[in-house]
Design an enzyme around this catalytic site. Structure first.
Site, PDB file in Angstrom:
ATOM      1  CE1 TYR A 125      -3.571   5.634  10.205  1.00 43.89           C
ATOM      2  CE2 TYR A 125      -4.487   4.744  12.220  1.00 43.89           C
ATOM      3  CZ  TYR A 125      -4.533   5.653  11.194  1.00 43.89           C
ATOM      4  OH  TYR A 125      -5.538   6.587  11.155  1.00 43.89           O
ATOM      5  CG  HIS A 158      -2.090  -0.937   1.038  1.00 44.96           C
ATOM      6  ND1 HIS A 158      -2.660  -1.625   2.075  1.00 44.96           N
ATOM      7  CD2 HIS A 158      -2.777  -1.288  -0.090  1.00 44.96           C
ATOM      8  CE1 HIS A 158      -3.656  -2.368   1.597  1.00 44.96           C
ATOM      9  NE2 HIS A 158      -3.746  -2.188   0.292  1.00 44.96           N
ATOM     10  CG  HIS A 193      -0.373  -3.832   5.211  1.00 48.45           C
ATOM     11  ND1 HIS A 193      -1.065  -3.353   4.128  1.00 48.45           N
ATOM     12  CD2 HIS A 193       0.075  -5.061   4.852  1.00 48.45           C
ATOM     13  CE1 HIS A 193      -1.047  -4.249   3.154  1.00 48.45           C
ATOM     14  NE2 HIS A 193      -0.364  -5.297   3.564  1.00 48.45           N
ATOM     15  CG  ASN A 205      -3.032  -6.714   0.919  1.00 50.08           C
ATOM     16  OD1 ASN A 205      -2.431  -7.733   0.569  1.00 50.08           O
ATOM     17  ND2 ASN A 205      -3.448  -6.515   2.164  1.00 50.08           N
ATOM     18  CD  GLU A 211      -2.835  -2.970   8.939  1.00 48.54           C
ATOM     19  OE1 GLU A 211      -2.302  -1.843   8.845  1.00 48.54           O
ATOM     20  OE2 GLU A 211      -3.468  -3.518   8.011  1.00 48.54           O
ATOM     21  NE  ARG A 255      -6.356   0.431   0.175  1.00 52.04           N
ATOM     22  CZ  ARG A 255      -6.336  -0.256   1.317  1.00 52.04           C
ATOM     23  NH1 ARG A 255      -5.823   0.272   2.398  1.00 52.04           N
ATOM     24  NH2 ARG A 255      -6.836  -1.470   1.373  1.00 52.04           N
TER      25      ARG A 255
HETATM   26 ZN   LIG Z   1      -2.161  -1.557   4.054  1.00 52.66          ZN
END
Ligand SMILES: [Zn+2]
Length: 417
Positions: free
Chosen positions: A301, A177, A299, A246, A374, A231
């Site tokens: 968050y 991303h 990734h 993704n 994340e 993204r």
């Molecule tokens: Zn992501």
């Protein structure tokens, strides 16, 4: 000649591409009191005016949404009507973006071959670092271009190994991303610690490590130059650019939690593996999956350690092990600095998201341990933490990765007895 003139003009048009302005964009922080409220918010996520920076099902944990000026009244009145609590976390996102771009513009280039954890490095700086490591540590490091991105950038994979073949491997994809800048930084830090700190060489004695630190370089560069919150990939569509890589992997592709609308941030692509970026990863992983013990998609968050399935609210047959090993990451970090992660099944915690790399690794390639990590976000500073916060976040992640290494090493030693 006219052809030359046209090419020149196109070149100028590209070079002069104006930065996207987020003037008037607000970021809301919403606290949900029930799953029903989370589902109500989900409806907005298919509308481009509403950009969900975080999205989940946890009562009491904030959900952050960036909303363009035209969507704000509708959003606020809907939430007020349903008595859902929210606050404005960032009043004008453009100010944050402008401040960051000013810092980026004035920073010195990272010396060729060096690495920085006080700046978000550009893609060419990152590749120069990986290639320098290969040149300086030829017995440990190999890099490989697994293909070009849509716009022709080299997509580098780096392998760290003491030699031998088919050792248990930890594989990480990062930066799939575009806007999640802390993810490539994290991959780079783990690489840096493994390769350049001699005391850490024991970590690649019995376990190999493979990283693709910038899985979506076109998007990554585009977020630096033009649109900070981009993204997706940058492939050309008929109406809009790019697909969400993704959501593009071929395991229960398109089942749910992705979009068939080209302009959506979670557009799944027109078919599974439509993007050259996911195709090349598929090909690399298919060739090596038999010795990959742990797959992690990095990734941001929200401090999550998530495991399949993502496409549906179902658990794989080794869910107990996935939970236990996921907790190792959390426990190590928690002991290190007191921070904590929520560990659990992706669909149950976030809602369904089909076409993710974690599902493909677990289901398409039968890699037993597969996670989406994340990392911490930037809170009131925006999506990513400011450059001054990179170091503590990547140091924290390093602690978690070492815990995972310990598990991979000991479980492979046990199974070979
Ligand atoms: Zn992501």
């Amino acid at each position: 000649s006219p052809v030359f003139t046209l090419v020149t003009l196109l070149g100028l048009a590209t070079a002069a591409q104006e930065r996207f302005s987020y003037d008037g964009y607000k970021v809301y922080s919403v606290t949900i009191n029930s799953i029903q409220e989370a589902e109500l918010l989900d409806v907005f996520s298919y509308d481009q005016r509403f950009d969900f920076w975080s999205k989940h099902r946890i009562v009491g944990k904030p959900i952050d949404v960036m909303i363009s000026p035209s969507g704000q009244d509708e959003f606020e009145s809907t939430l007020n009507y349903h008595n859902i609590k929210f606050e404005v976390m960032i009043n004008n996102f453009e100010e944050k973006v402008q401040a960051q771009y000013n810092r980026l513009k004035s920073r010195a280039r990272v010396d060729s071959g060096d690495v920085s954890f006080t700046e978000y490095m550009r893609h060419d700086e990152i590749n120069a670092y990986l290639r320098r490591l290969e040149a300086d540590y030829p017995n440990v490091v190999t890099t490989e271009v697994i293909g070009k991105s849509f716009e022709g950038r080299d997509r580098l994979i780096i392998k760290i190994s003491s030699g031998g073949s088919d050792k248990p491997t930890i594989f990480a994809d990062a930066g799939i991303h575009a806007r999640e800048w802390i993810a490539p930084s994290t991959a780079l830090y783990v690489i840096n610690q493994l390769v350049e700190v001699p005391e850490n060489s024991y970590l690649y004695e019995n376990v190999d490590w493979v990283f693709i630190p910038v899985a979506n370089p076109d998007g990554y560069e585009y977020t630096h130059d033009v649109e900070r919150m981009w993204r997706k990939t940058r492939s050309t569509g008929t109406i809009c650019f790019g697909a969400d890589p993704n959501r593009n992997f071929g395991y229960h592709w398109g089942a749910s939690g992705s979009s068939t609308w080209q302009c959506s941030d979670i557009y799944a692509g027109h078919r599974a593996f439509s993007e050259v970026e996911t195709q090349a990863l598929r090909d690399y992983l298919s060739a090596h999956s038999h010795h990959i013990s742990l797959y992690v998609a990095i990734h941001s968050y929200g401090n999550w350690v998530l495991y399949p399935w993502s496409y549906a609210d179902l658990l794989p047959d080794n869910a107990d092990e996935l939970q236990t090993v996921g907790m190792l990451y959390n426990d190590a970090v928690n002991e290190y600095n007191g921070n904590s992660y929520i560990v659990g099944n992706s669909a149950a915690l976030l809602g369904t998201t089909a076409g993710c790399s974690d599902d493909y690794a677990r289901g398409g390639l039968d890699i037993k341990l597969s996670y989406t990590l994340e990392l911490p976000g930037g809170s009131t500073d925006g999506f990513d933490p400011p450059e001054s916060d990179i170091l503590w976040i990547v140091e924290e992640a390093w602690v978690g990765f070492k815990a995972w290494h310990g598990y991979v090493e000991s479980s492979s030693a046990n199974s070979s007895k």
